[in-house]
Write a protein that holds these residues in place. Sequence first.
Motif, PDB file in Angstrom:
ATOM      1  N   ASN A 152       0.842  -1.181   0.000  1.00  0.00           N
ATOM      2  CA  ASN A 152       0.000   0.000   0.000  1.00  0.00           C
ATOM      3  C   ASN A 152       0.880   1.234   0.000  1.00  0.00           C
ATOM      4  O   ASN A 152       1.691   1.428   0.893  1.00  0.00           O
ATOM      5  CB  ASN A 152      -0.874  -0.017   1.265  1.00  0.00           C
ATOM      6  N   PHE A 209       0.096   4.706   0.052  1.00  0.00           N
ATOM      7  CA  PHE A 209      -0.223   5.662   1.103  1.00  0.00           C
ATOM      8  C   PHE A 209      -1.649   5.429   1.568  1.00  0.00           C
ATOM      9  O   PHE A 209      -2.567   5.330   0.782  1.00  0.00           O
ATOM     10  CB  PHE A 209      -0.019   7.117   0.673  1.00  0.00           C
ATOM     11  N   LYS A 244      -2.775   3.527   8.406  1.00  0.00           N
ATOM     12  CA  LYS A 244      -2.354   2.188   8.844  1.00  0.00           C
ATOM     13  C   LYS A 244      -2.482   2.094  10.355  1.00  0.00           C
ATOM     14  O   LYS A 244      -1.833   2.807  11.091  1.00  0.00           O
ATOM     15  CB  LYS A 244      -0.915   1.917   8.418  1.00  0.00           C
ATOM     16  N   SER A 292       6.951   7.587   6.838  1.00  0.00           N
ATOM     17  CA  SER A 292       7.429   6.962   5.610  1.00  0.00           C
ATOM     18  C   SER A 292       7.109   5.470   5.658  1.00  0.00           C
ATOM     19  O   SER A 292       7.396   4.796   6.648  1.00  0.00           O
ATOM     20  CB  SER A 292       8.940   7.163   5.467  1.00  0.00           C
ATOM     21  N   SER A 293       6.528   4.946   4.582  1.00  0.00           N
ATOM     22  CA  SER A 293       6.055   3.560   4.573  1.00  0.00           C
ATOM     23  C   SER A 293       7.145   2.548   4.906  1.00  0.00           C
ATOM     24  O   SER A 293       6.895   1.534   5.564  1.00  0.00           O
ATOM     25  CB  SER A 293       5.457   3.219   3.199  1.00  0.00           C
ATOM     26  N   ASP A 344       7.234  -1.890   5.332  1.00  0.00           N
ATOM     27  CA  ASP A 344       6.774  -2.168   3.971  1.00  0.00           C
ATOM     28  C   ASP A 344       7.963  -2.189   3.010  1.00  0.00           C
ATOM     29  O   ASP A 344       8.846  -1.314   3.067  1.00  0.00           O
ATOM     30  CB  ASP A 344       5.777  -1.103   3.511  1.00  0.00           C
ATOM     31  N   HIS A 384      13.172  -2.679   3.187  1.00  0.00           N
ATOM     32  CA  HIS A 384      12.471  -1.733   4.062  1.00  0.00           C
ATOM     33  C   HIS A 384      13.437  -1.269   5.152  1.00  0.00           C
ATOM     34  O   HIS A 384      14.592  -1.720   5.214  1.00  0.00           O
ATOM     35  CB  HIS A 384      11.245  -2.389   4.704  1.00  0.00           C
ATOM     36  N   GLN A 433       0.573   6.579   6.325  1.00  0.00           N
ATOM     37  CA  GLN A 433       1.834   6.244   5.677  1.00  0.00           C
ATOM     38  C   GLN A 433       1.880   6.667   4.222  1.00  0.00           C
ATOM     39  O   GLN A 433       0.857   6.732   3.538  1.00  0.00           O
ATOM     40  CB  GLN A 433       2.102   4.753   5.782  1.00  0.00           C
ATOM     41  N   CYS A 438       4.773   6.436   0.698  1.00  0.00           N
ATOM     42  CA  CYS A 438       6.066   6.297   0.027  1.00  0.00           C
ATOM     43  C   CYS A 438       6.009   7.219  -1.183  1.00  0.00           C
ATOM     44  O   CYS A 438       5.430   6.860  -2.223  1.00  0.00           O
ATOM     45  CB  CYS A 438       6.329   4.864  -0.417  1.00  0.00           C
TER      46      CYS A 438
END
Length: 331
Positions: A3, A5, A8, A23-24, A29, A37, A55, A57
């Motif tokens: 995912n 953004f 979460k 940040s993811s 992730d 990650h 979140q 990225c």
Amino acid sequence: MANVFSSKDMSNASDKKIAVGISSCLLGDSVRFDGGHKRFHFAVDELSDYFEYKQACPEMAIGLPTPRPALRLVKSKENNLRLKFSDGRDGDLTNEMVLFSTAYLNGILNLSGYIVCKNSPSCGLERVRVYDPVGNGNKKSGMGLFTEQLIKRMPWLPVEEDGRLSDPHIRENFIIRVFALHELNELKKNSFNRHSLIEFHARYKLLLLAHSQPLYRELGRFVASNNKWESIDSYFDEYRNKFMNLLKQQATRRNHTNVLMHIQGYFKRYLTSNQRQALSKLILEYRQGIQPLLAPLTLIMHYLSEYPDDYLNNQKYFHPYPQSLRLRYGL
């Protein structure tokens, strides 16, 4: 695909959790350029009971896959920073990153903090490598493009990166700011007026003094002038900026000592000579670096339970965040 953004929830969040951006990759992730990650233990395992993460990225959000060629910040001949591929292939992603950042940030203005990824050309907070136009020499002098837009859009927002949060003083300062901004945001949303803002400010007096006495006095004058502002919303915005800038100043041992001595004065008429000496000794040892802040605070809280004081009981200085986070143990 992960995912890119979204909201979460790490542990069945309730509505009372604090909205914090992240940040993811820090949530574990696999969105980084190498397919990996950077799972950040403090965020995932310790803060998730209190934070509801939003979140993102940014690199995947602008259409890049994972894995992908690494990106870098490059200084152009016009002295502007550009986001480009590190392998030299054609492509300038600067405009795409700025457009995404602007649109995304406009949709999450209710945040109370943001945790970004260290060294990232999109998310890094400081000392991100900036390369010369040829791509050879570089200096650790940049900020990620997404984070730059984040700070421009929300200058009041507490923003830190995972690397800096390993420092206990920076970590505590960030958490204090997040919880304080959340309370201020809730005040604005639920019961905001001039009187409620003055009460809010009064609850934070001792905590603010620990961070900066000159800025506290300046903010106090601003609070006293609230009736000169026709727009209460404009006044709130300016107060938020000043309040959060004050808390951003790192609390010092000297300022904490002054606050502790101020608190000590409330118990003079109740304590025996030996009790006063014991508290004074702990405060002195804290000032000298022999004892942690928690030592005199624990004794003060004991005295406060025996000799309650409405003013002190309402002060955020004693509990600016949940005790279970144990952030003052080493300060």
